[in-house]
Design a protein around this motif. Structure first.
Motif, mmCIF file in Angstrom:
data_model
loop_
_atom_site.group_PDB
_atom_site.id
_atom_site.type_symbol
_atom_site.label_atom_id
_atom_site.label_comp_id
_atom_site.label_asym_id
_atom_site.label_seq_id
_atom_site.Cartn_x
_atom_site.Cartn_y
_atom_site.Cartn_z
ATOM 1 N N SER A 45 7.371 -1.686 -3.039
ATOM 2 C CA SER A 45 6.106 -2.118 -2.464
ATOM 3 C C SER A 45 5.335 -2.891 -3.524
ATOM 4 O O SER A 45 5.659 -2.834 -4.707
ATOM 5 N N SER A 57 1.718 -4.957 0.279
ATOM 6 C CA SER A 57 2.944 -5.115 1.057
ATOM 7 C C SER A 57 3.774 -3.855 0.827
ATOM 8 O O SER A 57 4.200 -3.592 -0.298
ATOM 9 N N ILE A 58 3.955 -3.079 1.873
ATOM 10 C CA ILE A 58 4.593 -1.763 1.758
ATOM 11 C C ILE A 58 6.023 -1.811 2.281
ATOM 12 O O ILE A 58 6.274 -2.264 3.397
ATOM 13 N N GLU A 105 -0.609 1.114 -4.134
ATOM 14 C CA GLU A 105 -0.707 -0.343 -3.969
ATOM 15 C C GLU A 105 -2.142 -0.807 -3.746
ATOM 16 O O GLU A 105 -2.533 -1.872 -4.230
#
Length: 185
Positions: A45, A57-58, A105
């Motif tokens: 990620s 963005s995972i 994140e």
């Protein structure tokens, strides 16, 4: 949970984290990009600054394995593994891995947002990141975790039992056979 449920949970959770960050840290912080990527080839990620602003963005596949209530360990980096707030965790929470990844994140996105505001940079997992990550984990995930000392002890007993051969892991197939025998009795 199926993919749709995981996806919905991930998106709502991310927006809740964003709202908290706006209230507690940076009122104008906004995630311009939230990507929940289900590609099986995707293993990592990312969070940071994108062309249109802060984003995440995972990699959903590795973050959304169904744990079925089993005790498991989530480990990130050796440099902060033993930290009581941002280190490794032991849990049975099905969503804990995804929650931790999203918080990690978003902390990077906040870190890069802070760099832009303050015209100052440091290491990607340095003090600014750790501060942001600690605040997010303490606000969202840590209060929901079991007692970590007890859970770690239980986890280590299971690992020792498996390694010594004194603990038998029962497969789903074996459980089904046991249930069939019990039903026919």
């Amino acid at each position: 949970m199926n993919k749709t449920e995981w996806h919905s949970f991930g998106y709502k959770y991310t927006r809740a984290v964003e709202a908290w960050a706006q209230q507690e840290m940076y009122p104008k912080f906004e995630l311009k990009s939230i990507t929940l990527d289900w590609s099986s080839r995707r293993s990592r990620s990312r969070g940071g600054m994108y062309a249109d602003g802060p984003g995440i963005s995972i990699a959903m596949s590795p973050a959304c394995r169904d744990q079925r209530g089993e005790l498991y360990k989530i480990y990130e980096y050796a440099s902060f593994a033993k930290d009581p707030d941002i280190g490794e965790i032991y849990t049975r929470r099905k969503t804990a891995k995804l929650e931790m990844v999203i918080l990690h994140e978003v902390a990077h996105a906040l870190q890069y947002y802070s760099y832009k505001l303050n015209n100052y940079r440091c290491k990607p997992h340095g003090p600014v990141f750790k501060n942001m990550y600690r605040r997010l984990l303490c606000a969202f995930l840590n209060p929901l975790l079991e007692n970590q000392a007890e859970t770690r002890e239980e986890y280590e007993k299971i690992v020792k039992g498996i390694e010594s051969g004194n603990f038998k892991v029962i497969t789903d197939n074996e459980i089904n056979q046991i249930l069939k025998r019990a039903a026919s009795s």
